[in-house]
Scaffold this motif. Sequence first.
Motif, PDB file in Angstrom:
ATOM      1  N   THR A 144       0.833  -1.202   0.000  1.00 41.23           N
ATOM      2  CA  THR A 144       0.000   0.000   0.000  1.00 41.23           C
ATOM      3  C   THR A 144       0.870   1.255   0.000  1.00 41.23           C
ATOM      4  O   THR A 144       2.037   1.228   0.398  1.00 41.23           O
ATOM      5  CB  THR A 144      -0.921   0.044   1.225  1.00 41.23           C
ATOM      6  OG1 THR A 144      -0.116   0.008   2.418  1.00 41.23           O
ATOM      7  CG2 THR A 144      -1.884  -1.118   1.225  1.00 41.23           C
ATOM      8  N   SER A 145       0.271   2.325  -0.429  1.00 43.00           N
ATOM      9  CA  SER A 145       0.901   3.644  -0.362  1.00 43.00           C
ATOM     10  C   SER A 145      -0.211   4.637  -0.049  1.00 43.00           C
ATOM     11  O   SER A 145      -0.660   5.398  -0.899  1.00 43.00           O
ATOM     12  CB  SER A 145       1.585   3.989  -1.693  1.00 43.00           C
ATOM     13  OG  SER A 145       2.186   5.267  -1.628  1.00 43.00           O
ATOM     14  N   VAL A 146      -0.657   4.603   1.202  1.00 38.93           N
ATOM     15  CA  VAL A 146      -1.798   5.412   1.618  1.00 38.93           C
ATOM     16  C   VAL A 146      -1.338   6.444   2.633  1.00 38.93           C
ATOM     17  O   VAL A 146      -0.345   6.256   3.350  1.00 38.93           O
ATOM     18  CB  VAL A 146      -2.920   4.535   2.206  1.00 38.93           C
ATOM     19  CG1 VAL A 146      -3.555   3.681   1.116  1.00 38.93           C
ATOM     20  CG2 VAL A 146      -2.400   3.635   3.320  1.00 38.93           C
ATOM     21  N   THR A 147      -2.041   7.542   2.690  1.00 42.46           N
ATOM     22  CA  THR A 147      -1.642   8.645   3.562  1.00 42.46           C
ATOM     23  C   THR A 147      -2.118   8.458   4.988  1.00 42.46           C
ATOM     24  O   THR A 147      -1.603   9.104   5.894  1.00 42.46           O
ATOM     25  CB  THR A 147      -2.177   9.980   3.019  1.00 42.46           C
ATOM     26  OG1 THR A 147      -3.607   9.879   2.860  1.00 42.46           O
ATOM     27  CG2 THR A 147      -1.537  10.306   1.676  1.00 42.46           C
ATOM     28  N   GLU A 148      -3.115   7.576   5.196  1.00 41.54           N
ATOM     29  CA  GLU A 148      -3.580   7.253   6.544  1.00 41.54           C
ATOM     30  C   GLU A 148      -3.262   5.780   6.790  1.00 41.54           C
ATOM     31  O   GLU A 148      -3.431   4.948   5.908  1.00 41.54           O
ATOM     32  CB  GLU A 148      -5.080   7.497   6.700  1.00 41.54           C
ATOM     33  CG  GLU A 148      -5.490   8.952   6.558  1.00 41.54           C
ATOM     34  CD  GLU A 148      -5.488   9.402   5.103  1.00 41.54           C
ATOM     35  OE1 GLU A 148      -5.690   8.529   4.214  1.00 41.54           O
ATOM     36  OE2 GLU A 148      -5.264  10.593   4.846  1.00 41.54           O
ATOM     37  N   PRO A 149      -2.806   5.436   7.981  1.00 42.66           N
ATOM     38  CA  PRO A 149      -2.344   4.062   8.217  1.00 42.66           C
ATOM     39  C   PRO A 149      -3.464   3.043   8.102  1.00 42.66           C
ATOM     40  O   PRO A 149      -4.587   3.284   8.546  1.00 42.66           O
ATOM     41  CB  PRO A 149      -1.800   4.117   9.647  1.00 42.66           C
ATOM     42  CG  PRO A 149      -2.463   5.303  10.270  1.00 42.66           C
ATOM     43  CD  PRO A 149      -2.665   6.294   9.176  1.00 42.66           C
ATOM     44  N   PRO A 150      -3.188   1.886   7.502  1.00 41.90           N
ATOM     45  CA  PRO A 150      -4.183   0.802   7.484  1.00 41.90           C
ATOM     46  C   PRO A 150      -4.508   0.370   8.903  1.00 41.90           C
ATOM     47  O   PRO A 150      -3.623   0.274   9.760  1.00 41.90           O
ATOM     48  CB  PRO A 150      -3.479  -0.313   6.711  1.00 41.90           C
ATOM     49  CG  PRO A 150      -2.381   0.371   5.954  1.00 41.90           C
ATOM     50  CD  PRO A 150      -1.957   1.525   6.785  1.00 41.90           C
ATOM     51  N   ARG A 151      -5.789   0.120   9.174  1.00 41.19           N
ATOM     52  CA  ARG A 151      -6.202  -0.292  10.521  1.00 41.19           C
ATOM     53  C   ARG A 151      -5.959  -1.784  10.747  1.00 41.19           C
ATOM     54  O   ARG A 151      -5.438  -2.193  11.760  1.00 41.19           O
ATOM     55  CB  ARG A 151      -7.685   0.037  10.738  1.00 41.19           C
ATOM     56  CG  ARG A 151      -8.043   1.511  10.566  1.00 41.19           C
ATOM     57  CD  ARG A 151      -7.442   2.370  11.667  1.00 41.19           C
ATOM     58  NE  ARG A 151      -7.755   3.776  11.528  1.00 41.19           N
ATOM     59  CZ  ARG A 151      -8.704   4.419  12.206  1.00 41.19           C
ATOM     60  NH1 ARG A 151      -9.466   3.756  13.069  1.00 41.19           N
ATOM     61  NH2 ARG A 151      -8.900   5.710  12.036  1.00 41.19           N
ATOM     62  N   SER A 152      -6.380  -2.599   9.829  1.00 40.59           N
ATOM     63  CA  SER A 152      -6.162  -4.042   9.851  1.00 40.59           C
ATOM     64  C   SER A 152      -6.532  -4.551   8.463  1.00 40.59           C
ATOM     65  O   SER A 152      -7.059  -3.796   7.636  1.00 40.59           O
ATOM     66  CB  SER A 152      -6.989  -4.729  10.945  1.00 40.59           C
ATOM     67  OG  SER A 152      -8.329  -4.326  10.895  1.00 40.59           O
ATOM     68  N   PHE A 153      -6.261  -5.831   8.180  1.00 40.68           N
ATOM     69  CA  PHE A 153      -6.430  -6.311   6.811  1.00 40.68           C
ATOM     70  C   PHE A 153      -6.738  -7.795   6.800  1.00 40.68           C
ATOM     71  O   PHE A 153      -6.524  -8.493   7.796  1.00 40.68           O
ATOM     72  CB  PHE A 153      -5.183  -6.008   5.979  1.00 40.68           C
ATOM     73  CG  PHE A 153      -3.957  -6.742   6.456  1.00 40.68           C
ATOM     74  CD1 PHE A 153      -3.648  -8.005   5.969  1.00 40.68           C
ATOM     75  CD2 PHE A 153      -3.118  -6.175   7.402  1.00 40.68           C
ATOM     76  CE1 PHE A 153      -2.537  -8.694   6.420  1.00 40.68           C
ATOM     77  CE2 PHE A 153      -1.997  -6.855   7.862  1.00 40.68           C
ATOM     78  CZ  PHE A 153      -1.711  -8.123   7.366  1.00 40.68           C
ATOM     79  N   GLU A 154      -7.212  -8.300   5.662  1.00 40.61           N
ATOM     80  CA  GLU A 154      -7.482  -9.724   5.471  1.00 40.61           C
ATOM     81  C   GLU A 154      -7.167 -10.114   4.026  1.00 40.61           C
ATOM     82  O   GLU A 154      -7.527  -9.397   3.086  1.00 40.61           O
ATOM     83  CB  GLU A 154      -8.953 -10.050   5.762  1.00 40.61           C
ATOM     84  CG  GLU A 154      -9.344  -9.951   7.222  1.00 40.61           C
ATOM     85  CD  GLU A 154      -8.763 -11.066   8.083  1.00 40.61           C
ATOM     86  OE1 GLU A 154      -8.413 -12.122   7.500  1.00 40.61           O
ATOM     87  OE2 GLU A 154      -8.665 -10.878   9.305  1.00 40.61           O
ATOM     88  N   TRP A 155      -6.490 -11.250   3.864  1.00 46.00           N
ATOM     89  CA  TRP A 155      -6.251 -11.806   2.527  1.00 46.00           C
ATOM     90  C   TRP A 155      -7.572 -12.285   1.916  1.00 46.00           C
ATOM     91  O   TRP A 155      -8.437 -12.809   2.609  1.00 46.00           O
ATOM     92  CB  TRP A 155      -5.331 -13.018   2.621  1.00 46.00           C
ATOM     93  CG  TRP A 155      -3.893 -12.739   2.921  1.00 46.00           C
ATOM     94  CD1 TRP A 155      -3.316 -12.673   4.154  1.00 46.00           C
ATOM     95  CD2 TRP A 155      -2.839 -12.551   1.974  1.00 46.00           C
ATOM     96  NE1 TRP A 155      -1.965 -12.450   4.031  1.00 46.00           N
ATOM     97  CE2 TRP A 155      -1.638 -12.375   2.708  1.00 46.00           C
ATOM     98  CE3 TRP A 155      -2.783 -12.516   0.571  1.00 46.00           C
ATOM     99  CZ2 TRP A 155      -0.408 -12.166   2.095  1.00 46.00           C
ATOM    100  CZ3 TRP A 155      -1.551 -12.312  -0.037  1.00 46.00           C
ATOM    101  CH2 TRP A 155      -0.386 -12.130   0.706  1.00 46.00           C
ATOM    102  N   SER A 156      -7.699 -12.148   0.607  1.00 43.36           N
ATOM    103  CA  SER A 156      -8.821 -12.776  -0.085  1.00 43.36           C
ATOM    104  C   SER A 156      -8.588 -14.278  -0.128  1.00 43.36           C
ATOM    105  O   SER A 156      -7.441 -14.748  -0.014  1.00 43.36           O
ATOM    106  CB  SER A 156      -8.965 -12.224  -1.507  1.00 43.36           C
ATOM    107  OG  SER A 156      -7.837 -12.582  -2.301  1.00 43.36           O
ATOM    108  N   PRO A 157      -9.637 -15.096  -0.275  1.00 42.85           N
ATOM    109  CA  PRO A 157      -9.466 -16.559  -0.246  1.00 42.85           C
ATOM    110  C   PRO A 157      -8.495 -17.094  -1.298  1.00 42.85           C
ATOM    111  O   PRO A 157      -7.835 -18.111  -1.058  1.00 42.85           O
ATOM    112  CB  PRO A 157     -10.890 -17.074  -0.496  1.00 42.85           C
ATOM    113  CG  PRO A 157     -11.771 -15.982   0.026  1.00 42.85           C
ATOM    114  CD  PRO A 157     -11.055 -14.706  -0.311  1.00 42.85           C
ATOM    115  N   ASP A 158      -8.377 -16.423  -2.458  1.00 40.03           N
ATOM    116  CA  ASP A 158      -7.449 -16.905  -3.491  1.00 40.03           C
ATOM    117  C   ASP A 158      -6.074 -16.249  -3.398  1.00 40.03           C
ATOM    118  O   ASP A 158      -5.186 -16.544  -4.206  1.00 40.03           O
ATOM    119  CB  ASP A 158      -8.035 -16.702  -4.895  1.00 40.03           C
ATOM    120  CG  ASP A 158      -8.287 -15.226  -5.220  1.00 40.03           C
ATOM    121  OD1 ASP A 158      -7.931 -14.343  -4.394  1.00 40.03           O
ATOM    122  OD2 ASP A 158      -8.851 -14.951  -6.293  1.00 40.03           O
TER     123      ASP A 158
END
Length: 706
Positions: A144-158
């Motif tokens: 990612t290259s976002v100006t606000e930090p990612p809060r949390s994330f999840e992989w897609s099933p594939d």
Amino acid sequence: MTAARRSTRFSAPSLAASALFCLAAALLCLAEPAVAQAGAESGPLRMEDIFEVEIAGDPQISPDGRRIVYVRQRADIMTDSRFSSLWIVNSDGSGHRPLTTGDFNDSSPRWSPDGTRLAFISNRSGDAQIHVRWMDSGETSVVTSVTEPPRSFEWSPDGTRIAFGKLVPEPAPMIGGMPTPPEGAEWAEPAQVVERLVYRFDQLGDLPHGFVHVFVVPSEGGTARQITSGDNHWAGNGIGGTHFSWTPDGSGLVMSRDPRGGDTESVFVADTEVFEVSVADGTATQLTDRRGPDDGPIVSPDGRRIAYFGMDDRFQGYQLTRLHVMNRDGSDPRSLSEGLDREVYGATWAPDGSGLYALYDDEGMTKLALFGLDDDGSGHRVLTANVGGVGRAYAGATYSVADDGSFAMNYTTPAVLSEVATGRPGSDVRVLTGINDDLMAKREIGEVEEIRYESSHDGRPIHGWIIKPPGFDPSREYPLILEIHGGPFSNYGARFDLEKQLMAAQGYVVLYTNPRGSTSYGEEFGNLIHHAYPGDDFHDLVSGVDAVIDRGYVDPEQLYVVGGSGGGVLTAWLVGRTDRFRAAVSWYPVINWYSFVLTADMAAYGVNYWFPGYPWDHVEHYESRSLLSVVENVTTPTRIVTGEEDWRTPMSESEQYFKALKLLGVETSLVRFPGEPHGIRRRPSHHIGKMLSTLEWFRRYAATTS
């Protein structure tokens, strides 16, 4: 005071922190002989060990169950900062080594579905971003290259995409019509215009404007695409992390939000619903509909069901959150834990979809259990206990499950600080790491003993623990420290507690208990303080002191009391009703409930759940529970210790108590820690100063012996 589980943020060192560390070093020189000899290589725990302790958290087992990656937190004595890195260990305990190094904060490791990559959040590239590491080569890319930090994330099933939550900022309100400064002029910072109920939050400070939404980005990097929209916080309340779950075909994301919309006005009003959101076009379908929170949804492996946590909100101080399951379309919702009188949290589907792994606290012990789909919770199967390990006696459990049903967890006991363990249904848990073995090999800790006794108020059984000083001699009489937990709806338990062990290392017997209102003993016990806190918990606490005195190894003339947050409240409550303690220290207390609900970050929660309504409509109720209602009775020397950036129990509360005690001529002291939020743990040196300021105050008022 606590309302939800939060993560801690760390900041850069400051001159104030350095000055405080020098003060801590100076106070060490004033300590009793046990501390004066701390220069020796071995002996009891000492204050500098706060810099040596490491914490293992968020263990993530690989899909094939062969490897575990976890977050290892440490403190740095040179920068007075805290950092975290990722470590890996094989499930048989071999191959324990770091994956990341350096003075950064790496967190949230998550395996790709095929186990070939590992995603994590890190600030090693500047601002916090999602990184992906290829496990065969060790190569890492910034996704990612976002100006606000990612809060949390999840992989897609594939494994081709990653969903994450982040703030979508909006302009803050400003004073209109301001003239433009002349070129080269240096004007002051503009005024801050506040129009939100919750505009700052403990650990976070001033909250940015905007709403948290969910995005999807290719797992190899690229442009993130926003999935949700509108004037709502999606997948959370806008304060902490986010939570969502992919559908097995990757077409949708299941998450919760408050359907009423709004910014942070409803952060502490428990009313959210579960939605399924189309990844293709953001279309949202509401799946639940009741007055109360429905959160944490996770889709079953076959995509037919959704598990989630929820309750029918009755506006009680303590209400059990139940584990529920419903069909994918929202039909046939039912509770899977109705027969268990405990709050259930942290669910994960069993790999075959036959049930759910979940956590619950039972009499101060965090357990991992398996709940069946056709059960009401009374027949759940406990897989293991001792889940947790945050360096305190509070709960703080994390775990993960592999495709074969084996699991990884953080592990603690009263003698084990924080480690990584693994197990599987039907087998014993195996501890894999020993990250604090180097420290503990040269330190003698106090023996911990469980205690059960009856309250003098109504004979209710009360549960607690005693830490005895290293080298304990039962023929001697020791000074006693009563240490009281916060919350108030939380629990102490059979978990390692560094602060209490540091007190015991100074030659004190330490008592900590779960008085009425504590969680993990059922809803009825927790709600004994509903609209009545502080109150009869006084009797539960002093009965515990009497029970330990009856054992014959405590000097009844050398009693001391300390507690933080809700424990700071009860410390002030005790010294307002008895003079049997020689000295007291109240860490970051609430003193005036009227001002608390109008200044604290969780003001709305207090009004809605801890009180019958607004303070101006219930003045007598608020004042009768205020610590100022008993302050004129205080004769005990009392110190107040609070962080200057504590927005949970603001400094103004401590200042009111300090000024009241001063006006009444009571010996008192106010200790202010710069830059510290609730808990005073952001800077390791401040943590040391918190402990030293407490023990120094107790020594100042110790009884003299002839």
